[in-house]
Design a protein around this motif. Sequence first.
Motif, mmCIF file in Angstrom:
data_model
loop_
_atom_site.group_PDB
_atom_site.id
_atom_site.type_symbol
_atom_site.label_atom_id
_atom_site.label_comp_id
_atom_site.label_asym_id
_atom_site.label_seq_id
_atom_site.Cartn_x
_atom_site.Cartn_y
_atom_site.Cartn_z
ATOM 1 N N UNK A 84 -8.862 79.138 5.295
ATOM 2 C CA UNK A 84 -8.084 77.960 5.696
ATOM 3 C C UNK A 84 -6.622 78.200 5.372
ATOM 4 N N UNK A 85 -5.761 77.779 6.279
ATOM 5 C CA UNK A 85 -4.336 77.919 6.018
ATOM 6 C C UNK A 85 -3.585 76.728 6.586
ATOM 7 N N UNK A 86 -2.500 76.388 5.912
ATOM 8 C CA UNK A 86 -1.615 75.350 6.457
ATOM 9 C C UNK A 86 -0.443 76.063 7.111
ATOM 10 N N UNK A 87 -0.271 75.869 8.422
ATOM 11 C CA UNK A 87 0.766 76.612 9.132
ATOM 12 C C UNK A 87 1.683 75.666 9.893
ATOM 13 N N UNK A 88 2.976 75.987 9.972
ATOM 14 C CA UNK A 88 3.896 75.179 10.776
ATOM 15 C C UNK A 88 3.713 75.464 12.270
#
Lengths: 370, 442
Positions: A84-88
Amino acid sequence: MSCNLSKAAFLQTFRKLSCVHSQLLLLRGVHVSQFKPPVVPTDIDPFPLFMEEGVQTILNDITGIDLKKTALLQPKKLPLKPVLRAVPDKELKRLQADSFKKERSKIEQRPPFMRARKEISRELARNPEIAPVMTNNLLFIDTSAFTRSERANKDKVVVVRDTEGTLRTATQEERDRAIQIAFPVRGRTIFPSSFFKPENLHNALQRCRYSYVLDKVCVQYDPDHPEFLRITKEIYDYILERMEFDALRGTRHFGSMAFYLSLCHREYELVLDMLERKLIVDVMDYIRLHRKIHSQEGSKGSLSKPLGYDKKNFEKLMGLYMKRITGNRKKQAEKMVESLLEAGLPEIIKENLSQRELIDSYLKLETNVY
Amino acid sequence: MSWIRVGFSATKNIIGYTSILPSTGCQGCSTSISPGYSLYQYTQIQSRNYSFVNKVGSDQLWGGVTSVSAAGRKRGRTKSVKRRINLNIGQKIGYGKKGMQLPGLNTWVLTKSNERIKAGSQTDEQYEITLDSIRDFRGSTKKSRLKRKYPNPLNRGYNSSLLNGTSLGMPAPVRDETFEGFDSVLIEGKKVTNITATEGKVFASRALVAVGNGNGLAGFAVAKAKHPEVAAIKARDKAGQRLMFVERYKGHTIHHNTHAEVHCTKLFAKRTYDGHGVVAHKVIKDLCRLSGIKDIYIKLEGNTKNRITMTTAFFNAMTHQETHQELANRTNMHVVEFSEERNNVPVVLASPEDGKVQEKYYGSERDVYDLDTLYTKGKLHWTRPQMRPVWERLRFTSYQRRMAKEFRRRGQHEAQKVRRLCGLEPSKEERMRRDEVPKKEE
């Protein structure tokens, strides 16, 4: 229930079928209908036609890219941990473009449609005096330099010395086995698995696993292998009978199938399917391709210039196409076109074009830079 | 003769006893005892037909044999003492040696045609045989203490002897609210003491019970009472009124890796893939079942014996999760999942609700928004790498020799299957023929 099966056999086959469409066909009893399998014309050499750049771009465009389809869950041997990653926003677009490019490169590797290869039999030398010494056939392969395993089958010299003392070039089957030993292709076996036997193949097709089977065939055989042609033809015919073209759309086999159908003058069903799904731009491209394949100049003739994708040109093209088909089919096609006109043709075309532009914009994005 | 001498100085009871002897005595020794008869004839025999057996009740009689003193009981002598035997076993009023017909007792008074049945007599041969067999059976079987009944392994809790880990059913309804679909587990039942000035040590029992519906609602409570079962039910009903909501990702696992700490108990929870199952302490397995978490890995550290801190830590970790939507809203970024099972295609799980998405990374944010370590202060739970055996690590010569020996056979089982599929594997007879050693020609 108007089919010839007994009740138990009917239920058994019905449960096996995973697609609604084939189930409906079984209910109607169409599987015993008079389906005429397409015949490949002998006068056209398909390979140079297929490899033309214009044809390839049309096939790419028709196939499209469907990320939802590629993101479907595929069972692996070990379930790997999802990350899981938080990406712009910019990063997400880059990632999506990356997978679009990967998908397109996969689609571009579509198996070419070729004629079956010819059997080789050339005698090089005859020395009957050494026959008493020979107990087995001796096979020689040129392993001097490594070539890419995909090309190895064509480039390498393979020669056999018989027990009778004659030196000859190896037959195609001998070549296949020898080269697989010297330059093994990953995933290919020397003796093909029983998966490709007709009875087992039918079982896999009933479960609608077309692209899975086609991928397996591509690994096991070269595209000019007679067995490859037999199996792919069987699968394409199966799909044509059931009108399940959507199962292959978005995969690398869709282009090959469309080319095959057009070559055998069976493009009508696919055109109808595209009209049903409101893929007007695809229809226009596909008819252009069909006219190119069956033009009198053959491979020498160039593709007609792409007309502007609008209502006027579509009507014109369909009018030309409708002249060739007759009877019940013509009525059906006319009805489809009419219903499309009522639904608002320009808007549909605009939507189709925007879909293509989206794919193109993703493919043009630079993915290496953040 | 001893019995004659006894006859003179005997008490009256013994005389009465001796008087029977000659009539039942063995005839083989009649010659030797003949002088005794003369004596017998002249003695005056007094007999009073009573014994203490008639006067004392059976309970009192048995008490002499089976009872143990209070001091003896303390030392555990009740174990070795004899047990009471039922002497009347197999007997029934109205049935006896003579199989008599007694209307009103063992037969009907009237027949069908309203005639009286007369009392009749006939011998019952079977009666004695059955009575003997009953007594024999009792003698043959070993008399043992009451055996504990073991519950079925599926029904029992963590331990067969205690109630811990068993279900107590759903909590009692509150007003009109019923807890349908809820289940409860007694996590711990314990005896606790309190020392008072007047009574000294006062015992009470304490119960820790968790309840849940297996679909996101769960809770727990602790209660005390004098009796353990009362305490358990009290805690169960209390827990029903203290429910919490547990967030789950797609109804099977948690949103992200977390940790919780209560006193000395540390809890590390990891999210896992679908189909992984619950890998945790037995108590936490039950808690996961009640709250509806199907796939999770939980490691406990520090004090792992205190069940109250364990459960509080679990619920702390579960209720303090941040959902993907909340994370996206907080950071103004998309939350994206990658997995090899989905061909590494970015699947957007959540994006900011207000639509204001951050354009690009700023500074060192790229390192921070790795969701595995975001909620554990940048630390991962350390797992010890698996050690290969010594002979493999140090490459012992014996091991290498063995591997070289097995080299030819390795993987042949799989290869044989493939050969069999292709029809290349020789049949049994063919192989036998091949293995036969050809005879040498002389």
